[in-house]
Design a protein around this motif. Sequence first.
Motif, PDB file in Angstrom:
ATOM      1  N   SER A  39       0.832  -1.199   0.000  1.00 15.49           N
ATOM      2  CA  SER A  39       0.000   0.000   0.000  1.00 15.49           C
ATOM      3  C   SER A  39       0.871   1.256   0.000  1.00 15.49           C
ATOM      4  CB  SER A  39      -0.910   0.011   1.225  1.00 15.49           C
ATOM      5  OG  SER A  39      -1.550   1.261   1.379  1.00 15.49           O
ATOM      6  N   HIS A  42       1.642   2.735   3.388  1.00 16.02           N
ATOM      7  CA  HIS A  42       2.498   2.058   4.368  1.00 16.02           C
ATOM      8  C   HIS A  42       3.302   3.116   5.128  1.00 16.02           C
ATOM      9  CE1 HIS A  42       5.402  -0.575   6.241  1.00 16.02           C
ATOM     10  NE2 HIS A  42       4.843  -1.652   5.691  1.00 16.02           N
ATOM     11  N   PRO A  43       3.279   3.085   6.456  1.00 15.39           N
ATOM     12  CA  PRO A  43       3.935   4.158   7.220  1.00 15.39           C
ATOM     13  C   PRO A  43       5.436   4.250   7.032  1.00 15.39           C
ATOM     14  CG  PRO A  43       3.239   2.363   8.664  1.00 15.39           C
ATOM     15  CD  PRO A  43       2.617   2.099   7.333  1.00 15.39           C
ATOM     16  N   ASP A  46       6.589   7.022   4.798  1.00 14.58           N
ATOM     17  CA  ASP A  46       6.661   8.345   5.436  1.00 14.58           C
ATOM     18  C   ASP A  46       8.005   8.535   6.131  1.00 14.58           C
ATOM     19  OD1 ASP A  46       4.042   8.947   4.658  1.00 14.58           O
ATOM     20  OD2 ASP A  46       3.187   8.074   6.467  1.00 14.58           O
ATOM     21  N   LYS A 167      -4.191  -4.014   3.797  1.00 14.32           N
ATOM     22  CA  LYS A 167      -4.187  -2.820   4.632  1.00 14.32           C
ATOM     23  C   LYS A 167      -2.806  -2.661   5.268  1.00 14.32           C
ATOM     24  CE  LYS A 167      -6.492  -0.767   8.650  1.00 14.32           C
ATOM     25  NZ  LYS A 167      -7.522  -0.968   9.708  1.00 14.32           N
ATOM     26  N   PRO A 168      -2.235  -1.451   5.228  1.00 15.57           N
ATOM     27  CA  PRO A 168      -0.887  -1.263   5.792  1.00 15.57           C
ATOM     28  C   PRO A 168      -0.870  -1.522   7.289  1.00 15.57           C
ATOM     29  CG  PRO A 168      -1.892   0.857   5.282  1.00 15.57           C
ATOM     30  CD  PRO A 168      -2.783  -0.192   4.687  1.00 15.57           C
ATOM     31  N   PRO A 169       0.263  -1.997   7.816  1.00 19.46           N
ATOM     32  CA  PRO A 169       0.343  -2.296   9.248  1.00 19.46           C
ATOM     33  C   PRO A 169       0.343  -1.030  10.090  1.00 19.46           C
ATOM     34  CG  PRO A 169       2.512  -2.468   8.239  1.00 19.46           C
ATOM     35  CD  PRO A 169       1.546  -2.253   7.111  1.00 19.46           C
ATOM     36  N   GLU A 170      -0.150  -1.165  11.302  1.00 19.43           N
ATOM     37  CA  GLU A 170      -0.072  -0.058  12.254  1.00 19.43           C
ATOM     38  C   GLU A 170       1.266  -0.153  12.980  1.00 19.43           C
ATOM     39  OE1 GLU A 170      -3.428   0.147  14.821  1.00 19.43           O
ATOM     40  OE2 GLU A 170      -4.890   0.212  13.181  1.00 19.43           O
ATOM     41  N   MET A 171       2.073   0.903  12.893  1.00 23.36           N
ATOM     42  CA  MET A 171       3.405   0.888  13.483  1.00 23.36           C
ATOM     43  C   MET A 171       3.643   2.175  14.249  1.00 23.36           C
ATOM     44  SD  MET A 171       5.574  -0.687  10.253  1.00 23.36           S
ATOM     45  CE  MET A 171       7.040  -1.008  11.252  1.00 23.36           C
ATOM     46  N   THR A 172       4.266   2.048  15.404  1.00 25.40           N
ATOM     47  CA  THR A 172       4.594   3.225  16.203  1.00 25.40           C
ATOM     48  C   THR A 172       5.823   3.907  15.620  1.00 25.40           C
ATOM     49  OG1 THR A 172       6.061   2.023  17.702  1.00 25.40           O
ATOM     50  CG2 THR A 172       3.697   2.097  18.269  1.00 25.40           C
ATOM     51  N   SER A 173       6.052   5.139  16.005  1.00 26.56           N
ATOM     52  CA  SER A 173       7.242   5.857  15.541  1.00 26.56           C
ATOM     53  C   SER A 173       8.511   5.144  15.986  1.00 26.56           C
ATOM     54  CB  SER A 173       7.226   7.300  16.056  1.00 26.56           C
ATOM     55  OG  SER A 173       7.154   7.336  17.472  1.00 26.56           O
TER      56      SER A 173
END
Length: 243
Positions: A39, A42-43, A46, A167-173
């Motif tokens: 996707s 995807h974080p 960024d 769906k892109p994974p949820e990842m913390t900074s």
Amino acid sequence: MLRDIKADIRKTVEDTVTEFQKDESVKTVFGKPEVGFVSSAHPFYDTLFARGVNDHPKKIYRPGYTVIVHYVPYEEGENSFFDAVKLTMEINGNLRRFLYKLGRLTSNTCIPVDWDRSEHREEWSSKFTAFMAGMGEFGPAGSFHVPGDFTRGIAGTIITDGLYADKPPEMTSEMLEEMYKDIQKACCFKGAEGVCCSDELINSCPAKAIDRDGIDRKKCQDYCEKINSHTPNPEVCGKCFSY
């Protein structure tokens, strides 16, 4: 019965490799390609963009939702890198033509021989997408390695407005920062945290661009430019890739 577009995309890539290998002028032996779908949201894109190490898919092509990535392994040999570049461009062209027939919009991400000499890297590296797709891991000088018998490989990407990625994974900074640091360490770039090069890695470099603290990308680039003045990519040398 609904058409399996992702299966058709994979077949397009496989058929392109098969036809390319039939060309008698191509001496490079290619392995079975892998295809992935990531996707554009995807974080990690960024993180890379904020770090200034890779363009963002949305900067390249705003309507794009999915980055289609292929990775083709090949045997190292004379002109193998340039055979691989040509193959990648043919794959991307065939994928875009296939998706166009379905009414999908697409965009190339880059030309594989593009190189930013001031930053000693590509403006867009398809290897990051291959990594996000779970295809393999990074290695010295930004090399990329997948399981198997082949020592080399090339990644290529296009962007499409089709919705083919999970769906892109949820990842913390913190997770994203750790991922970035791990890649830099694996690439052994000078200045990266935790880099400590082995004697074998240091001695493998004909440019003397590697010391205990890492790889000097400027020295590496200067040497690779002597091999190919158009594309001073470490791939044209690659003596350090296997260490």
